[in-house]
Scaffold this motif. Structure first.
Motif, PDB file in Angstrom:
ATOM      1  N   UNK A 293       0.815  -1.229   0.000  1.00 14.40           N
ATOM      2  CA  UNK A 293       0.000   0.000   0.000  1.00 14.40           C
ATOM      3  C   UNK A 293       0.839   1.265   0.000  1.00 14.40           C
TER       4      UNK A 293
ATOM      5  N   UNK B 172      -5.224  21.333   6.863  1.00 16.71           N
ATOM      6  CA  UNK B 172      -4.808  20.777   8.147  1.00 16.71           C
ATOM      7  C   UNK B 172      -4.948  19.258   8.063  1.00 16.71           C
TER       8      UNK B 172
ATOM      9  N   UNK C  50      -1.136  -1.463  -9.574  1.00 15.58           N
ATOM     10  CA  UNK C  50      -1.259  -1.539  -8.130  1.00 15.58           C
ATOM     11  C   UNK C  50      -2.544  -2.262  -7.757  1.00 15.58           C
TER      12      UNK C  50
ATOM     13  N   UNK D 280     -16.920  15.967  14.650  1.00 15.20           N
ATOM     14  CA  UNK D 280     -15.464  16.067  14.648  1.00 15.20           C
ATOM     15  C   UNK D 280     -14.955  16.643  15.962  1.00 15.20           C
TER      16      UNK D 280
ATOM     17  N   UNK E 187      -4.889  16.600  10.190  1.00 20.61           N
ATOM     18  CA  UNK E 187      -5.807  15.867  11.052  1.00 20.61           C
ATOM     19  C   UNK E 187      -7.269  16.095  10.664  1.00 20.61           C
ATOM     20  N   UNK E 188      -7.578  17.344  10.369  1.00 15.89           N
ATOM     21  CA  UNK E 188      -8.951  17.685  10.039  1.00 15.89           C
ATOM     22  C   UNK E 188      -9.367  16.997   8.745  1.00 15.89           C
TER      23      UNK E 188
ATOM     24  N   UNK F 289     -12.576   0.088   1.185  1.00 17.29           N
ATOM     25  CA  UNK F 289     -12.989   1.447   1.516  1.00 17.29           C
ATOM     26  C   UNK F 289     -13.978   1.981   0.492  1.00 17.29           C
ATOM     27  N   UNK F 290     -13.765   1.622  -0.771  1.00 19.89           N
ATOM     28  CA  UNK F 290     -14.689   2.072  -1.810  1.00 19.89           C
ATOM     29  C   UNK F 290     -16.062   1.429  -1.593  1.00 19.89           C
TER      30      UNK F 290
ATOM     31  N   UNK G 271       2.477  13.160  -3.127  1.00 14.71           N
ATOM     32  CA  UNK G 271       2.507  11.961  -2.295  1.00 14.71           C
ATOM     33  C   UNK G 271       1.496  10.922  -2.767  1.00 14.71           C
ATOM     34  N   UNK G 272       0.403  11.404  -3.336  1.00 16.39           N
ATOM     35  CA  UNK G 272      -0.643  10.473  -3.773  1.00 16.39           C
ATOM     36  C   UNK G 272      -0.474  10.097  -5.241  1.00 16.39           C
ATOM     37  N   UNK G 273       0.459  10.784  -5.928  1.00 12.67           N
ATOM     38  CA  UNK G 273       0.711  10.459  -7.320  1.00 12.67           C
ATOM     39  C   UNK G 273      -0.351  10.955  -8.276  1.00 12.67           C
TER      40      UNK G 273
ATOM     41  N   UNK H   7     -17.788   3.185   1.180  1.00 11.30           N
ATOM     42  CA  UNK H   7     -18.302   4.469   0.706  1.00 11.30           C
ATOM     43  C   UNK H   7     -19.689   4.295   0.078  1.00 11.30           C
TER      44      UNK H   7
ATOM     45  N   UNK I   3      -8.637   0.266   9.552  1.00 12.15           N
ATOM     46  CA  UNK I   3      -9.422   1.232   8.781  1.00 12.15           C
ATOM     47  C   UNK I   3     -10.909   1.103   9.055  1.00 12.15           C
TER      48      UNK I   3
ATOM     49  N   UNK J 172      -4.132  -4.181   7.072  1.00 11.85           N
ATOM     50  CA  UNK J 172      -4.696  -2.929   6.582  1.00 11.85           C
ATOM     51  C   UNK J 172      -6.198  -2.802   6.779  1.00 11.85           C
TER      52      UNK J 172
ATOM     53  N   UNK K 168      -9.377   7.111  -0.806  1.00 13.44           N
ATOM     54  CA  UNK K 168      -8.565   6.234   0.047  1.00 13.44           C
ATOM     55  C   UNK K 168      -7.067   6.462  -0.140  1.00 13.44           C
ATOM     56  N   UNK K 169      -6.654   6.809  -1.344  1.00 11.40           N
ATOM     57  CA  UNK K 169      -5.231   7.066  -1.586  1.00 11.40           C
ATOM     58  C   UNK K 169      -4.792   8.314  -0.846  1.00 11.40           C
TER      59      UNK K 169
ATOM     60  N   UNK L  49     -10.038  13.345   9.141  1.00 13.39           N
ATOM     61  CA  UNK L  49     -11.368  13.097   9.683  1.00 13.39           C
ATOM     62  C   UNK L  49     -12.440  13.261   8.623  1.00 13.39           C
ATOM     63  N   UNK L  50     -12.358  14.331   7.844  1.00 12.88           N
ATOM     64  CA  UNK L  50     -13.389  14.596   6.839  1.00 12.88           C
ATOM     65  C   UNK L  50     -13.448  13.495   5.789  1.00 12.88           C
TER      66      UNK L  50
ATOM     67  N   UNK M 222      -7.085  -2.941   0.722  1.00 16.46           N
ATOM     68  CA  UNK M 222      -7.741  -2.056   1.670  1.00 16.46           C
ATOM     69  C   UNK M 222      -8.567  -0.991   0.953  1.00 16.46           C
ATOM     70  N   UNK M 223      -8.025  -0.492  -0.145  1.00 13.16           N
ATOM     71  CA  UNK M 223      -8.733   0.549  -0.885  1.00 13.16           C
ATOM     72  C   UNK M 223     -10.038   0.021  -1.460  1.00 13.16           C
TER      73      UNK M 223
ATOM     74  N   UNK N 246     -15.529   9.277  -4.673  1.00 20.07           N
ATOM     75  CA  UNK N 246     -14.405   9.098  -5.610  1.00 20.07           C
ATOM     76  C   UNK N 246     -13.470   7.974  -5.149  1.00 20.07           C
ATOM     77  N   UNK N 247     -12.914   7.308  -6.134  1.00 18.73           N
ATOM     78  CA  UNK N 247     -12.050   6.166  -5.837  1.00 18.73           C
ATOM     79  C   UNK N 247     -10.665   6.593  -5.370  1.00 18.73           C
TER      80      UNK N 247
ATOM     81  N   UNK O  22      -4.511   7.570   2.863  1.00 23.03           N
ATOM     82  CA  UNK O  22      -3.299   6.865   3.271  1.00 23.03           C
ATOM     83  C   UNK O  22      -2.099   7.807   3.297  1.00 23.03           C
TER      84      UNK O  22
ATOM     85  N   UNK P  83       2.625   4.351  -2.949  1.00 24.20           N
ATOM     86  CA  UNK P  83       2.748   4.818  -4.323  1.00 24.20           C
ATOM     87  C   UNK P  83       4.201   4.688  -4.734  1.00 24.20           C
TER      88      UNK P  83
END
Lengths: 216, 216
Positions: A168, B56, A181, A209, B58-59, A189-190, B30-32, A193, B97, B93, B5-6, B62-63, A185-186, B1-2, B9, A170
């Motif tokens: 997991x 932020x 890939x 929150x 952490x925020x 999660x989908x 970072x997510x590519x 959702x 989650x 994993x 999750x990326x 959570x969202x 886990x992804x 959106x798919x 992570x 990139x």
DNA sequence: TCGACTTTGTGCGTGCGTTCACAAGGGCTT
DNA sequence: AAGCCCTTGTGAACGCACGCACAAAGTCGA
């Protein structure tokens, strides 16, 4: 196209049933796609159908196999023989499609030396030599997340240009290298959702929150 | 959106490093993905960024978790405890989650009764009762191809509306049910396709087929 | 041999996702 | 307090893929 393997599998099922000819409508239903889309996909390979009749199953199997490069054998290395790596090693769907499990590598001394599916697990220190000697062209990474990028770099340095990554993370690779890939886990999660949307969308907003962070 | 999750992570990695704030540019790297795409994705959840600063961490964690429905726990059943099923059962994993492995089922008497990851494997005859009693909302199918559709039908009849399918078949389900498919063999075939293109496209044409069928 | 039927192959309109580019908006320095 | 700078959020253009619908083409029956 990414759908060709699906068509191919459906065709193999039909062939096993002794079916000689199939229409785009039938094959599309078996593959779970629109028939126009299927015809357009196949027409990109050439005109292999007969109007008024359909497609000859065996011939189409061969054409798609050739397009996908399955008429030649590919040597695959599995790196990381934990639970997932073992599952992949034992997966029958590979050998039957022109993929040869040619090498297995792991870093854990308790696993190195073990025989899995007729192959002996080698230590990852020998990675460079094994990959070169076995003519590996595809590497499957089933290693822990922190090990993925370093191992990937070593594999790429050996000239491998196709990687199937189960870790997991990139991966960063040169442009010439293809990475696919699979992140278990992804996928969950989908599903979560969509499951949530069916249940009426996200519950609670800002308040929730603040409670989660600060306590009620 | 798919892609959420990326992002999630990547955010967890940043959070573990103690990073408090991140710009769309950094997170996208970072997510590519493209930074504009990331911003548009996040803006669909609401305006959670601060202009001139970024998001932020952490925020945002959570969202996104809330949007994905990870703030509640989902009970997952694994059906089929062969090599792949065991790998999934042991995959860390999931639990981290919001996914709880709540039940395991198999048809093989040699496997039924075994304890895996703290759970006892039940016989598939008890499928209906187990799914109802454990409040399963997501089913993971790691069964042989011929068993997939029948098991799927039974699971759907119990009210499950999310299925993660590892069997190499196209599942037929009612519209209300979501199915995600992971086919390991197809991933390799797609890699072989690209590998072949790098090597100069499909070799040989009609002649090769005739030889393969009729002999030289 | 001819006509009707079946099925392929494809031109075209539509809708979605991606990306560029920029205006709006908030922090930081002076 | 005011201006500069940085980053978000989004309007608009682009491109691609999907699917409809139809013409081309080949088969089968009369």
């Amino acid at each position: 196209m990414a759908r060709l393997p699906v068509y191919l599998r459906a065709l193999h099922v039909l062939a096993d049933r002794g079916i000689v000819t199939v229409s785009s409508e039938e094959l599309a239903a078996a593959a779970g796609v629109n028939s126009a889309k299927l015809r357009k996909d196949l027409s990109h390979l050439g005109s292999y159908g007969t109007r008024g009749v359909g497609y000859e199953v065996q011939y189409l199997v061969y054409q798609i196999s050739r397009e996908l490069g399955l008429t030649q054998d590919w040597s695959v290395a599995i790196i990381g023989l934990g639970n997932l790596g073992r599952a992949l090693a034992g997966y029958g769907g590979f050998a039957s499609r022109g993929f040869r499990m040619a090498a297995m590598l792991d870093a854990d001394p308790a696993i190195v030396g073990e025989r899995i599916n007729g192959l002996t697990v080698e230590h990852i220190d020998k990675l460079e030599r094994v990959i070169t000697d076995c003519g590996i062209s595809i590497a499957v990474l089933a290693v822990p997340a922190p090990a993925a990028q370093p191992v990937c770099d070593r594999v790429v340095a050996c000239g491998v240009t196709s990687i199937l990554n189960f870790a997991p993370v990139v991966l960063t690779v040169p442009d010439r290298v293809d990475v696919r890939k699979v992140d278990l886990s992804i996928e969950l999660q989908i599903l979560a959702f969509h499951e949530q949307r069916k249940a009426g969308g996200p519950a609670g907003v800002e308040q929730e929150y603040l409670e989660a962070v600060d306590g009620p």
